[in-house]
Design a protein around this motif. Structure first.
Motif, PDB file in Angstrom:
ATOM      1  N   VAL A 155       0.868  -1.178   0.000  1.00  0.00           N
ATOM      2  CA  VAL A 155       0.000   0.000   0.000  1.00  0.00           C
ATOM      3  C   VAL A 155       0.902   1.225   0.000  1.00  0.00           C
ATOM      4  CG1 VAL A 155      -1.860  -1.195   1.226  1.00  0.00           C
ATOM      5  CG2 VAL A 155      -0.186   0.091   2.535  1.00  0.00           C
ATOM      6  N   PRO A 156       0.405   2.368  -0.491  1.00  0.00           N
ATOM      7  CA  PRO A 156       1.216   3.585  -0.393  1.00  0.00           C
ATOM      8  C   PRO A 156       1.547   3.850   1.079  1.00  0.00           C
ATOM      9  CG  PRO A 156      -0.635   3.936  -1.863  1.00  0.00           C
ATOM     10  CD  PRO A 156      -0.855   2.611  -1.198  1.00  0.00           C
ATOM     11  N   GLN A 157       2.832   3.952   1.401  1.00  0.00           N
ATOM     12  CA  GLN A 157       3.238   4.102   2.791  1.00  0.00           C
ATOM     13  C   GLN A 157       2.635   5.360   3.387  1.00  0.00           C
ATOM     14  OE1 GLN A 157       7.370   3.382   3.637  1.00  0.00           O
ATOM     15  NE2 GLN A 157       7.294   4.525   5.556  1.00  0.00           N
ATOM     16  N   ALA A 158       1.847   5.172   4.447  1.00  0.00           N
ATOM     17  CA  ALA A 158       1.171   6.284   5.132  1.00  0.00           C
ATOM     18  C   ALA A 158       0.554   5.737   6.412  1.00  0.00           C
ATOM     19  CB  ALA A 158       0.077   6.875   4.242  1.00  0.00           C
ATOM     20  N   THR A 159       0.069   6.645   7.251  1.00  0.00           N
ATOM     21  CA  THR A 159      -0.761   6.219   8.366  1.00  0.00           C
ATOM     22  C   THR A 159      -2.199   6.188   7.855  1.00  0.00           C
ATOM     23  OG1 THR A 159      -0.986   8.489   9.161  1.00  0.00           O
ATOM     24  CG2 THR A 159       0.772   7.162  10.140  1.00  0.00           C
ATOM     25  N   TYR A 160      -2.955   5.197   8.264  1.00  0.00           N
ATOM     26  CA  TYR A 160      -4.337   5.014   7.808  1.00  0.00           C
ATOM     27  C   TYR A 160      -5.265   4.920   9.014  1.00  0.00           C
ATOM     28  CZ  TYR A 160      -2.555   3.896   3.154  1.00  0.00           C
ATOM     29  OH  TYR A 160      -1.933   3.953   1.925  1.00  0.00           O
ATOM     30  N   SER A 161      -6.427   5.541   8.896  1.00  0.00           N
ATOM     31  CA  SER A 161      -7.436   5.403   9.951  1.00  0.00           C
ATOM     32  C   SER A 161      -8.307   4.180   9.706  1.00  0.00           C
ATOM     33  CB  SER A 161      -8.301   6.657  10.056  1.00  0.00           C
ATOM     34  OG  SER A 161      -9.001   6.887   8.855  1.00  0.00           O
ATOM     35  N   LYS A 162      -8.488   3.789   8.459  1.00  0.00           N
ATOM     36  CA  LYS A 162      -9.303   2.628   8.092  1.00  0.00           C
ATOM     37  C   LYS A 162      -8.742   1.998   6.829  1.00  0.00           C
ATOM     38  CE  LYS A 162     -12.922   3.480  10.868  1.00  0.00           C
ATOM     39  NZ  LYS A 162     -12.984   2.799  12.115  1.00  0.00           N
ATOM     40  N   MET A 163      -8.905   0.667   6.747  1.00  0.00           N
ATOM     41  CA  MET A 163      -8.639  -0.071   5.514  1.00  0.00           C
ATOM     42  C   MET A 163      -9.856  -0.939   5.262  1.00  0.00           C
ATOM     43  SD  MET A 163      -5.676   0.820   4.279  1.00  0.00           S
ATOM     44  CE  MET A 163      -5.586  -0.372   2.963  1.00  0.00           C
ATOM     45  N   PHE A 204     -10.126 -12.265  -4.308  1.00  0.00           N
ATOM     46  CA  PHE A 204      -9.792 -10.944  -3.776  1.00  0.00           C
ATOM     47  C   PHE A 204     -10.125  -9.919  -4.851  1.00  0.00           C
ATOM     48  CE2 PHE A 204      -6.785  -7.428  -3.346  1.00  0.00           C
ATOM     49  CZ  PHE A 204      -7.040  -7.049  -2.041  1.00  0.00           C
ATOM     50  N   TRP A 205     -11.031  -9.001  -4.545  1.00  0.00           N
ATOM     51  CA  TRP A 205     -11.474  -7.994  -5.530  1.00  0.00           C
ATOM     52  C   TRP A 205     -10.691  -6.693  -5.426  1.00  0.00           C
ATOM     53  CZ3 TRP A 205     -14.491  -9.677  -9.286  1.00  0.00           C
ATOM     54  CH2 TRP A 205     -15.280 -10.794  -9.067  1.00  0.00           C
ATOM     55  N   GLY A 206     -10.278  -6.322  -4.210  1.00  0.00           N
ATOM     56  CA  GLY A 206      -9.541  -5.078  -4.075  1.00  0.00           C
ATOM     57  C   GLY A 206      -9.523  -4.579  -2.649  1.00  0.00           C
ATOM     58  N   ALA A 207      -8.892  -3.421  -2.483  1.00  0.00           N
ATOM     59  CA  ALA A 207      -8.785  -2.799  -1.162  1.00  0.00           C
ATOM     60  C   ALA A 207      -8.694  -1.290  -1.339  1.00  0.00           C
ATOM     61  CB  ALA A 207      -7.539  -3.319  -0.436  1.00  0.00           C
ATOM     62  N   THR A 208      -9.078  -0.587  -0.309  1.00  0.00           N
ATOM     63  CA  THR A 208      -8.933   0.869  -0.280  1.00  0.00           C
ATOM     64  C   THR A 208      -8.783   1.290   1.168  1.00  0.00           C
ATOM     65  OG1 THR A 208      -9.801   2.957  -1.140  1.00  0.00           O
ATOM     66  CG2 THR A 208     -11.395   1.429  -0.147  1.00  0.00           C
ATOM     67  N   GLY A 209      -8.308   2.480   1.382  1.00  0.00           N
ATOM     68  CA  GLY A 209      -8.123   2.954   2.749  1.00  0.00           C
ATOM     69  C   GLY A 209      -8.284   4.443   2.861  1.00  0.00           C
ATOM     70  N   ILE A 210      -8.331   4.904   4.101  1.00  0.00           N
ATOM     71  CA  ILE A 210      -8.409   6.329   4.412  1.00  0.00           C
ATOM     72  C   ILE A 210      -7.115   6.687   5.119  1.00  0.00           C
ATOM     73  CG2 ILE A 210      -9.640   8.120   5.676  1.00  0.00           C
ATOM     74  CD1 ILE A 210     -12.124   6.250   5.554  1.00  0.00           C
ATOM     75  N   ASP A 211      -6.263   7.461   4.421  1.00  0.00           N
ATOM     76  CA  ASP A 211      -5.001   7.834   5.052  1.00  0.00           C
ATOM     77  C   ASP A 211      -5.194   9.081   5.903  1.00  0.00           C
ATOM     78  OD1 ASP A 211      -5.140   9.819   3.130  1.00  0.00           O
ATOM     79  OD2 ASP A 211      -3.138   9.500   2.352  1.00  0.00           O
ATOM     80  N   THR A 212      -4.300   9.235   6.868  1.00  0.00           N
ATOM     81  CA  THR A 212      -4.395  10.378   7.771  1.00  0.00           C
ATOM     82  C   THR A 212      -3.252  11.338   7.525  1.00  0.00           C
ATOM     83  OG1 THR A 212      -3.221   9.118   9.486  1.00  0.00           O
ATOM     84  CG2 THR A 212      -5.612   9.077   9.555  1.00  0.00           C
ATOM     85  N   VAL A 260       2.723  -0.395   5.311  1.00  0.00           N
ATOM     86  CA  VAL A 260       3.424  -0.588   4.036  1.00  0.00           C
ATOM     87  C   VAL A 260       2.859  -1.741   3.202  1.00  0.00           C
ATOM     88  CG1 VAL A 260       5.572   0.495   4.790  1.00  0.00           C
ATOM     89  CG2 VAL A 260       5.260  -1.961   5.107  1.00  0.00           C
ATOM     90  N   SER A 261       2.258  -2.751   3.867  1.00  0.00           N
ATOM     91  CA  SER A 261       1.698  -3.865   3.115  1.00  0.00           C
ATOM     92  C   SER A 261       0.660  -4.605   3.952  1.00  0.00           C
ATOM     93  CB  SER A 261       2.790  -4.842   2.654  1.00  0.00           C
ATOM     94  OG  SER A 261       3.372  -5.509   3.758  1.00  0.00           O
ATOM     95  N   ILE A 262      -0.161  -5.383   3.240  1.00  0.00           N
ATOM     96  CA  ILE A 262      -1.187  -6.206   3.874  1.00  0.00           C
ATOM     97  C   ILE A 262      -1.087  -7.602   3.280  1.00  0.00           C
ATOM     98  CG2 ILE A 262      -3.667  -6.555   4.191  1.00  0.00           C
ATOM     99  CD1 ILE A 262      -4.009  -3.516   3.920  1.00  0.00           C
ATOM    100  N   GLN A 263      -1.112  -8.593   4.153  1.00  0.00           N
ATOM    101  CA  GLN A 263      -1.097  -9.989   3.712  1.00  0.00           C
ATOM    102  C   GLN A 263      -2.402 -10.635   4.150  1.00  0.00           C
ATOM    103  OE1 GLN A 263       2.260 -12.287   4.974  1.00  0.00           O
ATOM    104  NE2 GLN A 263       1.352 -14.213   4.333  1.00  0.00           N
ATOM    105  N   VAL A 264      -3.050 -11.341   3.224  1.00  0.00           N
ATOM    106  CA  VAL A 264      -4.280 -12.072   3.524  1.00  0.00           C
ATOM    107  C   VAL A 264      -4.003 -13.547   3.259  1.00  0.00           C
ATOM    108  CG1 VAL A 264      -6.721 -12.362   2.987  1.00  0.00           C
ATOM    109  CG2 VAL A 264      -5.675 -10.089   2.810  1.00  0.00           C
ATOM    110  N   GLN A 265      -4.217 -14.367   4.285  1.00  0.00           N
ATOM    111  CA  GLN A 265      -4.001 -15.802   4.145  1.00  0.00           C
ATOM    112  C   GLN A 265      -5.289 -16.533   4.497  1.00  0.00           C
ATOM    113  OE1 GLN A 265      -1.049 -17.401   6.787  1.00  0.00           O
ATOM    114  NE2 GLN A 265      -0.957 -19.339   5.705  1.00  0.00           N
ATOM    115  N   LYS A 266      -5.721 -17.410   3.610  1.00  0.00           N
ATOM    116  CA  LYS A 266      -6.881 -18.264   3.853  1.00  0.00           C
ATOM    117  C   LYS A 266      -6.365 -19.544   4.481  1.00  0.00           C
ATOM    118  CE  LYS A 266      -8.617 -20.405   0.375  1.00  0.00           C
ATOM    119  NZ  LYS A 266      -8.396 -21.823   0.608  1.00  0.00           N
ATOM    120  N   THR A 267      -6.964 -19.941   5.615  1.00  0.00           N
ATOM    121  CA  THR A 267      -6.411 -21.067   6.358  1.00  0.00           C
ATOM    122  C   THR A 267      -7.330 -22.286   6.397  1.00  0.00           C
ATOM    123  OG1 THR A 267      -7.254 -20.179   8.445  1.00  0.00           O
ATOM    124  CG2 THR A 267      -5.013 -19.541   7.802  1.00  0.00           C
ATOM    125  N   ASN A 268      -8.348 -22.318   5.545  1.00  0.00           N
ATOM    126  CA  ASN A 268      -9.202 -23.513   5.467  1.00  0.00           C
ATOM    127  C   ASN A 268      -9.463 -23.839   4.003  1.00  0.00           C
ATOM    128  OD1 ASN A 268     -11.044 -21.477   4.866  1.00  0.00           O
ATOM    129  ND2 ASN A 268     -12.665 -22.290   6.162  1.00  0.00           N
TER     130      ASN A 268
END
Length: 118
Positions: free
Chosen positions: A4-12, A110-118, A96-104
């Motif tokens: 993700v673009p390196q920043a502080t985020y209030s929500k993802m 995965f369609w996408g992600a967005t966030g609110i940076d501060t 800086v990054s997000i990892q999603v792991q499916k464990t079953n």
């Protein structure tokens, strides 16, 4: 994993479809400094209507979808969804990054992600 673009985020917000049962997900938020944050979630199956009403974590980004056959015919009922969920990054740390792991054994798209940076 995705950067993700390196920043502080209030929500993802992440948007994922689970099928063949609910998906056990481990979501890891990685920061430029400091320990990662790990969240464990059970994403509802898209064929049963996705997120329940007023769920505190999950929401349905798109509802009322059907399955389609290879011969372009509608099938199934209109209970299929693309589900989203909200995660709260650690305040005052650069994400800086997000990892999603499916464990079953479920299937996920995965369609996408967005966030609110501060």
């Amino acid at each position: 994993m995705f950067n993700v673009p390196q920043a502080t985020y209030s929500k993802m917000f992440l948007f994922i479809t689970a099928s063949e049962g609910a998906a056990n997900l481990t979501v890891t938020l990685n920061y430029a400094a400091g320990a990662p944050t790990v969240k464990m979630l059970k994403l509802p199956d898209y064929g049963i209507g996705g997120a329940p009403a007023n769920d505190p974590v999950f929401f349905n980004l798109i509802e009322g979808m059907r399955k389609w056959s290879s011969s372009d015919n509608e099938g199934d009922s209109t209970t299929h969804t693309i589900t989203g969920f909200e995660i709260d990054p650690t305040p005052n740390q650069d994400l800086v990054s997000i990892q999603v792991q499916k464990t079953n054994g479920s299937h996920c798209v995965f369609w996408g992600a967005t966030g609110i940076d501060t």
